[in-house]
Design an enzyme around this catalytic site. Structure first.
Site, PDB file in Angstrom:
ATOM      1  CD  GLU A 155      -2.965  -1.052   2.310  1.00 39.25           C
ATOM      2  OE1 GLU A 155      -4.139  -1.411   2.092  1.00 39.25           O
ATOM      3  OE2 GLU A 155      -2.555  -0.680   3.423  1.00 39.25           O
ATOM      4  CB  CYS A 196       0.883   7.210  11.212  1.00 39.72           C
ATOM      5  SG  CYS A 196       2.483   6.696  11.851  1.00 39.72           S
ATOM      6  CB  CYS A 245       7.017  -4.742   8.916  1.00 44.16           C
ATOM      7  SG  CYS A 245       8.267  -3.794   9.808  1.00 44.16           S
ATOM      8  CB  SER A 291      10.414   7.089   8.953  1.00 46.78           C
ATOM      9  OG  SER A 291      10.084   6.719  10.274  1.00 46.78           O
ATOM     10  CG  ASN A 330      -3.710   6.937  13.316  1.00 49.89           C
ATOM     11  OD1 ASN A 330      -4.565   7.810  13.435  1.00 49.89           O
ATOM     12  ND2 ASN A 330      -2.471   7.216  12.924  1.00 49.89           N
ATOM     13  CB  CYS A 359       6.385  -1.623  16.178  1.00 56.35           C
ATOM     14  SG  CYS A 359       8.088  -1.256  15.678  1.00 56.35           S
ATOM     15  CB  SER A 374       9.817   4.932  14.319  1.00 59.28           C
ATOM     16  OG  SER A 374       8.541   4.535  14.723  1.00 59.28           O
ATOM     17  CG  LEU A 375      12.096   8.195  20.623  1.00 54.60           C
ATOM     18  CD1 LEU A 375      13.412   7.453  20.583  1.00 54.60           C
ATOM     19  CD2 LEU A 375      12.289   9.652  21.028  1.00 54.60           C
ATOM     20  CG  HIS A 376       7.004   5.257  18.757  1.00 55.91           C
ATOM     21  ND1 HIS A 376       6.281   6.302  18.228  1.00 55.91           N
ATOM     22  CD2 HIS A 376       7.492   4.545  17.698  1.00 55.91           C
ATOM     23  CE1 HIS A 376       6.311   6.227  16.894  1.00 55.91           C
ATOM     24  NE2 HIS A 376       7.035   5.184  16.557  1.00 55.91           N
ATOM     25  CB  CYS A 382       3.000  -0.743  13.944  1.00 61.12           C
ATOM     26  SG  CYS A 382       3.069  -0.444  12.167  1.00 61.12           S
ATOM     27  CB  CYS A 416       3.084   7.575   3.002  1.00 58.85           C
ATOM     28  SG  CYS A 416       3.713   6.474   4.279  1.00 58.85           S
ATOM     29  N   GLY A 424       7.099  -1.601   6.151  1.00 61.57           N
ATOM     30  CA  GLY A 424       8.469  -2.082   6.200  1.00 61.57           C
ATOM     31  C   GLY A 424       9.444  -1.124   6.871  1.00 61.57           C
ATOM     32  CD  GLU A 425      13.839   0.311   9.643  1.00 62.95           C
ATOM     33  OE1 GLU A 425      14.516   1.100   8.954  1.00 62.95           O
ATOM     34  OE2 GLU A 425      13.185   0.660  10.647  1.00 62.95           O
TER      35      GLU A 425
END
Length: 411
Positions: free
Chosen positions: A124, A382, A144, A240, A339, A148, A262-264, A151, A137, A208-209
């Site tokens: 996507e 996101c 992935c 990212s 989200n 996480c 991508s910290l969080h 996600c 995006c 994905g990373e």
């Protein structure tokens, strides 16, 4: 309706999409470097003295004019066009589905043909129109491997890396669909910036990373920023990563685009749970890599993405820890209201708490915009992307929509 309220359930606007294409083993010229394209032409019999000129022609037609058919290359001889059609392709991926959000966000489900002994795969890509710019995006992998916990994409297993062609094709297809190439028109009713490029910015923030697919991402982004082709400024390209530390150094040296982390979480124990790659590259190593990123300044900051999870990472103690963690790094902090997606155990922080968190960060001298959720009604926001092979069944989708209406009310 507050900024974190959710739109009404998905409404698909009927959009013409590409017809299923015949799968072809022919290599694509899209995603080849100039050197690779020259070698491929030479192998098919193009004379050495013509290689540079032919590569220049093809580069212009593919990336400036945006053609997807060799017959459209008016200044290329018929014999040359026939040779190209026989041995190569510049076709776009198949659009399986195109969804349009109430806020103008577009999500494309794209299908790519098999590679080797593999099978067709789907990914996507999302286009977000904003005042003065349009952001695409882009995905870098099918699925992935990072898992996480907050996600949706992380719940889909990794199938494979995307090639440079497949990464670039997302940009080319978006520009096709939005009328962003010469002599193209966008579909009627398309929401886009009033002036300038329709796709002015790209972010490697899809499925994905990116840094686990470094070489293909590098090739694609260097072509996207090539001044004789797609010509996107590197300051308008953001990569990212969840924190693949060795490749962060390489990104700065070899690609030179803007960096987002991508910290969080601001503690290793919590980040180990939210972003498991932290167990391999803990926060100190990650911050050291960020401090060493080339060209950092107040005008060229690292963006730190921080998803707001109710009762998990949204306290003022977390905000204080964030300030300490980023000390000395020119940074912007994007606060992302969580989200929701089917099956998640997390909730979005209360809006009042998000604002308190943002005010604290701002008072410490860091820009901390609260990202407006876009495309939630079509699961395009996101952390919500997931390819068709792993998507919700109809019953799951209806249950999800009912849950959202119950939690937030209708528009």
């Amino acid at each position: 309706m507050s900024a974190i309220d959710v739109m009404t359930p998905p409404k698909l606007k009927p959009m013409p999409v590409s017809q299923p294409v015949e799968l072809s083993p022919k290599p694509s010229l899209i995603g080849m470097t100039r050197e690779e394209m020259g070698a491929a032409l030479k192998e098919k019999g193009v004379a050495d003295k013509q290689i540079k000129m032919r590569v220049s022609q093809l580069w212009n037609w593919i990336y400036v004019r945006g053609v997807s058919d060799f017959d459209a290359m008016a200044n290329v001889s018929k014999d040359m066009r026939e040779m190209l059609k026989t041995h190569f392709t510049i076709a776009r991926p198949e659009i399986v589905e195109e969804q349009v959000s109430n806020d103008g966000t577009r999500k494309w489900l794209l299908r790519f043909p098999p590679r080797g002994a593999g099978r067709p795969v789907e990914i996507e890509a999302v286009y977000i129109p904003e005042e003065g710019r349009g952001t695409l995006c882009i995905s870098s992998q099918v699925g992935c491997s990072l898992t996480c916990s907050f996600c949706h994409t992380g719940t889909q297993r990794l199938v494979r890396n995307l090639t440079a062609e497949e990464i670039l094709s997302q940009l080319l297809l978006a520009r096709d669909r939005l009328g962003d190439f010469p002599d193209r028109e966008a579909p009627q009713g398309t929401v886009m910036p009033a002036e300038g490029r329709k796709v002015s910015n790209i972010v490697m923030m899809g499925m994905g990373e990116p840094l686990y697919n470094f070489e293909s991402v590098k090739t694609a982004l260097l072509i996207a920023s090539d001044g004789d082709g797609l010509s996107l400024s590197k300051r308008r390209i953001t990569l990212s990563t969840s924190g693949v530390v060795p490749e962060i150094y390489r990104t700065g040296d070899e690609i030179g685009v803007m960096l987002a982390i991508s910290l969080h979480a601001v503690r290793d124990d919590l980040r180990d749970m939210l972003v498991p790659i932290n167990k391999k590259y803990p926060l100190k190593e990650l911050m050291d890599a960020c401090r060493a990123y080339p060209g950092l300044s107040n005008a060229r900051r690292i963006t730190f993405e921080y998803v707001m999870l109710k009762g998990v990472n949204d306290s003022l103690e977390d905000a204080k820890g964030l300030i300490q963690l980023l000390k000395g790094i020119p940074a912007k902090i994007n606060l992302i209201p969580f989200n929701p997606w089917p099956g998640t155990n997390y909730q979005c922080s209360d809006w009042e708490q998000i604002e308190k968190f943002a005010d604290f960060i701002n008072s410490a001298g860091y820009a901390s915009p609260i990202r407006t959720p876009r495309g939630r009604d079509i699961l395009a926001a996101c952390g919500q992307l997931k390819s068709e092979s792993e998507r919700m069944r109809k019953t799951e989708r209806l249950a999800f929509e009912a849950m959202m209406i119950a939690n937030h009310g209708e528009d």
